[in-house]
Design a protein around this motif. Structure first.
Motif, PDB file in Angstrom:
ATOM      1  N   ARG A 128       0.822  -1.201   0.000  1.00  0.00           N
ATOM      2  CA  ARG A 128       0.000   0.000   0.000  1.00  0.00           C
ATOM      3  C   ARG A 128       0.862   1.260   0.000  1.00  0.00           C
ATOM      4  O   ARG A 128       0.555   2.243  -0.684  1.00  0.00           O
ATOM      5  N   GLU A 129       1.933   1.249   0.808  1.00  0.00           N
ATOM      6  CA  GLU A 129       2.823   2.404   0.832  1.00  0.00           C
ATOM      7  C   GLU A 129       3.508   2.595  -0.509  1.00  0.00           C
ATOM      8  O   GLU A 129       3.688   3.738  -0.969  1.00  0.00           O
ATOM      9  N   ARG A 130       3.894   1.501  -1.156  1.00  0.00           N
ATOM     10  CA  ARG A 130       4.552   1.616  -2.460  1.00  0.00           C
ATOM     11  C   ARG A 130       3.591   2.154  -3.515  1.00  0.00           C
ATOM     12  O   ARG A 130       3.967   2.982  -4.348  1.00  0.00           O
ATOM     13  N   GLU A 131       2.330   1.696  -3.468  1.00  0.00           N
ATOM     14  CA  GLU A 131       1.358   2.180  -4.436  1.00  0.00           C
ATOM     15  C   GLU A 131       1.096   3.674  -4.288  1.00  0.00           C
ATOM     16  O   GLU A 131       0.791   4.357  -5.268  1.00  0.00           O
ATOM     17  N   LEU A 132       1.225   4.180  -3.059  1.00  0.00           N
ATOM     18  CA  LEU A 132       1.008   5.608  -2.827  1.00  0.00           C
ATOM     19  C   LEU A 132       2.269   6.427  -3.076  1.00  0.00           C
ATOM     20  O   LEU A 132       2.227   7.469  -3.748  1.00  0.00           O
ATOM     21  N   LEU A 133       3.399   5.978  -2.550  1.00  0.00           N
ATOM     22  CA  LEU A 133       4.597   6.808  -2.516  1.00  0.00           C
ATOM     23  C   LEU A 133       5.478   6.671  -3.755  1.00  0.00           C
ATOM     24  O   LEU A 133       6.126   7.648  -4.154  1.00  0.00           O
ATOM     25  N   GLN A 134       5.544   5.477  -4.339  1.00  0.00           N
ATOM     26  CA  GLN A 134       6.429   5.305  -5.474  1.00  0.00           C
ATOM     27  C   GLN A 134       6.047   6.189  -6.660  1.00  0.00           C
ATOM     28  O   GLN A 134       6.929   6.805  -7.278  1.00  0.00           O
ATOM     29  N   PRO A 135       4.756   6.319  -7.013  1.00  0.00           N
ATOM     30  CA  PRO A 135       4.421   7.260  -8.091  1.00  0.00           C
ATOM     31  C   PRO A 135       4.816   8.699  -7.778  1.00  0.00           C
ATOM     32  O   PRO A 135       5.232   9.440  -8.668  1.00  0.00           O
ATOM     33  N   ILE A 136       4.669   9.102  -6.524  1.00  0.00           N
ATOM     34  CA  ILE A 136       5.074  10.463  -6.153  1.00  0.00           C
ATOM     35  C   ILE A 136       6.574  10.632  -6.306  1.00  0.00           C
ATOM     36  O   ILE A 136       7.066  11.655  -6.811  1.00  0.00           O
ATOM     37  N   LEU A 137       7.350   9.627  -5.891  1.00  0.00           N
ATOM     38  CA  LEU A 137       8.804   9.688  -6.035  1.00  0.00           C
ATOM     39  C   LEU A 137       9.203   9.758  -7.505  1.00  0.00           C
ATOM     40  O   LEU A 137      10.089  10.543  -7.882  1.00  0.00           O
ATOM     41  N   VAL A 138       8.555   8.949  -8.339  1.00  0.00           N
ATOM     42  CA  VAL A 138       8.851   8.972  -9.776  1.00  0.00           C
ATOM     43  C   VAL A 138       8.520  10.338 -10.377  1.00  0.00           C
ATOM     44  O   VAL A 138       9.293  10.894 -11.171  1.00  0.00           O
ATOM     45  N   ASP A 139       7.386  10.903  -9.981  1.00  0.00           N
ATOM     46  CA  ASP A 139       6.987  12.208 -10.490  1.00  0.00           C
ATOM     47  C   ASP A 139       7.975  13.288 -10.049  1.00  0.00           C
ATOM     48  O   ASP A 139       8.329  14.174 -10.838  1.00  0.00           O
ATOM     49  N   CYS A 140       8.428  13.231  -8.790  1.00  0.00           N
ATOM     50  CA  CYS A 140       9.400  14.220  -8.298  1.00  0.00           C
ATOM     51  C   CYS A 140      10.708  14.118  -9.072  1.00  0.00           C
ATOM     52  O   CYS A 140      11.314  15.133  -9.440  1.00  0.00           O
ATOM     53  N   ALA A 141      11.171  12.896  -9.306  1.00  0.00           N
ATOM     54  CA  ALA A 141      12.407  12.717 -10.066  1.00  0.00           C
ATOM     55  C   ALA A 141      12.248  13.248 -11.482  1.00  0.00           C
ATOM     56  O   ALA A 141      13.175  13.861 -12.044  1.00  0.00           O
ATOM     57  N   THR A 142      11.070  13.045 -12.097  1.00  0.00           N
ATOM     58  CA  THR A 142      10.835  13.547 -13.449  1.00  0.00           C
ATOM     59  C   THR A 142      10.855  15.061 -13.480  1.00  0.00           C
ATOM     60  O   THR A 142      11.445  15.680 -14.379  1.00  0.00           O
ATOM     61  N   ARG A 143      10.211  15.698 -12.514  1.00  0.00           N
ATOM     62  CA  ARG A 143      10.199  17.163 -12.467  1.00  0.00           C
ATOM     63  C   ARG A 143      11.586  17.742 -12.243  1.00  0.00           C
ATOM     64  O   ARG A 143      11.892  18.833 -12.743  1.00  0.00           O
ATOM     65  N   LEU A 144      12.410  17.048 -11.477  1.00  0.00           N
ATOM     66  CA  LEU A 144      13.775  17.508 -11.228  1.00  0.00           C
ATOM     67  C   LEU A 144      14.738  17.064 -12.317  1.00  0.00           C
ATOM     68  O   LEU A 144      15.948  17.247 -12.176  1.00  0.00           O
ATOM     69  N   GLN A 145      14.203  16.450 -13.375  1.00  0.00           N
ATOM     70  CA  GLN A 145      14.994  16.005 -14.517  1.00  0.00           C
ATOM     71  C   GLN A 145      16.052  14.986 -14.104  1.00  0.00           C
ATOM     72  O   GLN A 145      17.196  15.037 -14.539  1.00  0.00           O
ATOM     73  N   LEU A 146      15.648  14.057 -13.253  1.00  0.00           N
ATOM     74  CA  LEU A 146      16.521  12.982 -12.809  1.00  0.00           C
ATOM     75  C   LEU A 146      16.105  11.694 -13.501  1.00  0.00           C
ATOM     76  O   LEU A 146      14.978  11.217 -13.313  1.00  0.00           O
ATOM     77  N   ASP A 147      16.995  11.148 -14.294  1.00  0.00           N
ATOM     78  CA  ASP A 147      16.697   9.883 -14.949  1.00  0.00           C
ATOM     79  C   ASP A 147      16.733   8.712 -13.968  1.00  0.00           C
ATOM     80  O   ASP A 147      16.133   7.676 -14.225  1.00  0.00           O
ATOM     81  N   GLU A 148      17.453   8.880 -12.894  1.00  0.00           N
ATOM     82  CA  GLU A 148      17.557   7.839 -11.875  1.00  0.00           C
ATOM     83  C   GLU A 148      17.260   8.466 -10.524  1.00  0.00           C
ATOM     84  O   GLU A 148      17.356   9.685 -10.343  1.00  0.00           O
ATOM     85  N   TYR A 149      16.919   7.645  -9.576  1.00  0.00           N
ATOM     86  CA  TYR A 149      16.550   8.159  -8.257  1.00  0.00           C
ATOM     87  C   TYR A 149      16.877   7.095  -7.224  1.00  0.00           C
ATOM     88  O   TYR A 149      16.984   5.906  -7.532  1.00  0.00           O
TER      89      TYR A 149
END
Length: 437
Positions: free
Chosen positions: A219-240
């Motif tokens: 449940r935590e991964r379903e909530l938090l992982q998309p947010i982490l991916v979105d944050c990395a995309t906005r910061l132009q990070l190909d990896e995180y």
């Protein structure tokens, strides 16, 4: 549309909120120093990293491991210099002898001034290096109180500089050998720091698990992982970095060299709202991108002897809360405590504050200005976590949240006090009378 000041809904037809805040600029309009706000894109559940993506790799922009290490090493040059001087140039010994010099100088100065040079007391006072020559002179024959003040000053200086230079004179008295010894000691300190930094990066997963951090649940991964991916995309990070959860009730997040940790206490405080969580993750990802965790490891490695003793002493006081033990530990380590708190940490303060301001700007640039202000307003003591006494002292040098809120203000928006996101203040209770049966 939500108001950035009061949080109420803004009718686009009116052009401004009821509190007077103007309508935010539409998506695509550029604000100097701030990326336009964008909604958090939530991919489908059970999101997984793309094939071939390395969650444990170094941040983008560093072509080699060495370049990443060198960038982190020179990230906080003044802090590294302070740790190096304190750990390798007898600074705790100088503080110890300076404190003893104050005690001896006060006694000898008072007695010497009061008796006009005829010191009454133990003979060992006149045998203290540099202090005996002071007692035998006419400088202290000026009265008891003034002699005490002069004795304190001279005793402190004599003890402090004696602690700095006497160990060097015991090694060699030849200038050439002394220079060679200095170069050799510098090389040893740098190698030890590099080895410790490499060890910290390689063993971070094991150390974080030992600290109690765990993998997120489904449940935590379903909530938090998309947010982490979105944050990395906005910061132009190909990896995180990899996401971990801390089950403690304190509100904090930690950025490591290969992991980012967020606590259950922080998630519960904001009721798992995506906006403040995204602001915190963007803040920590900016730390990761700028090699700030590598810098912390390198500085800690330069002051490794001090760090180990300081962390162990703090652990003793926190684990065994007994006044006698606390007194013994304090009396045994007071020169080290003074050195760390009043020399090492102030030397690191400017670099740490600059890194925090820059990490806040990373969250703003990613479009999470509102979430950052919510977190800073609610967490008045900051949200960067600490696992031991050394890191707690480092976090104490972070800029005050009020100044961070000031740096996070949007142009043209008024932010009155009290802040709407601040925690509610308890109402005072006054007992005016009592009923006695």
């Amino acid at each position: 549309m939500q108001c950035a000041n009061c949080g109420n809904h803004i009718d686009p037809a009116k052009g401004e909120c009821g509190c007077g805040t103007p309508l935010p600029q539409p998506t695509g309009a550029e604000v100097p120093g701030q990326r336009p706000a964008q909604p958090i894109s939530v991919p489908p559940h059970n999101v997984q990293p793309a094939r071939g993506q390395r969650l444990f790799a170094r941040p983008p922009g560093y072509p080699t491991f060495v370049s990443w290490l060198v960038t982190g090493a020179f990230r906080n040059r003044r802090g590294a210099l302070g740790a190096f001087i304190a750990a390798w140039f007898n600074l705790p010994l100088a503080v110890l002898l300076g404190g003893l010099g104050i005690l001896y100088g006060a006694i000898a100065g008072y007695l010497g001034g009061f008796t006009s040079g005829n010191v009454v007391g133990p003979d060992f006072l006149t045998e203290v290096p540099l202090l005996g020559s002071v007692l035998s002179g006419d400088l202290l024959q000026v009265g008891g109180l003034l002699g005490l003040l002069v004795g304190v000053l001279l005793g402190c200086l004599a003890g402090f500089f004696g602690g700095l230079f006497v160990p060097w004179s015991l090694v060699t008295t030849e200038p050439g050998y002394a220079a060679g010894y200095f170069v050799a000691q510098t090389i040893v300190a740098l190698l030890l720091s590099l080895l410790y930094t490499g060890y910290g990066i390689a063993t971070e997963g094991w150390r974080f698990r030992a600290a109690g951090y765990r993998e997120p649940s489904r449940r935590e991964r379903e909530l938090l992982q998309p947010i982490l991916v979105d944050c990395a995309t906005r910061l132009q990070l190909d990896e995180y970095p990899k996401l971990l959860i801390d089950d403690s009730h304190s509100q904090h997040a930690v950025s490591g060299t290969r992991h980012v940790v967020i606590s259950r206490g922080l998630l519960d405080e904001f009721d798992y709202a995506p906006e403040p969580i995204a602001a915190v993750l963007c803040h920590e990802l900016t730390h990761w991108r700028n090699a700030d965790p590598v810098s912390s490891l390198f500085v800690r490695g330069l002051g490794l002897p001090l760090y180990l003793i300081y962390a162990f002493g703090t652990w003793l006081r926190q684990s065994f809360r007994h006044p006698i033990l606390a007194l013994v530990v304090t009396l045994s380590t007071w020169p080290l405590l003074l050195t760390v708190r009043y020399f090492v940490m102030p030397m690191q303060a400017a670099g740490n504050r600059a890194a925090e301001y820059l990490a806040d700007q990373g969250a703003i640039w990613a479009g999470h200005h509102l979430g950052l202000r919510q977190v800073l307003s609610r967490s008045r003591d900051g949200f960067d976590g600490a696992r031991n006494g050394w890191e707690a002292a480092v976090c104490a040098n972070h800029p005050p949240n009020e100044l961070r809120l000031e740096r996070a203000e949007a142009p043209g928006v008024d932010y009155p006090l009290p802040d709407r996101d601040s925690p509610a203040r308890p109402l005072p209770v006054v007992v005016s009378s009592s009923l006695i049966p």
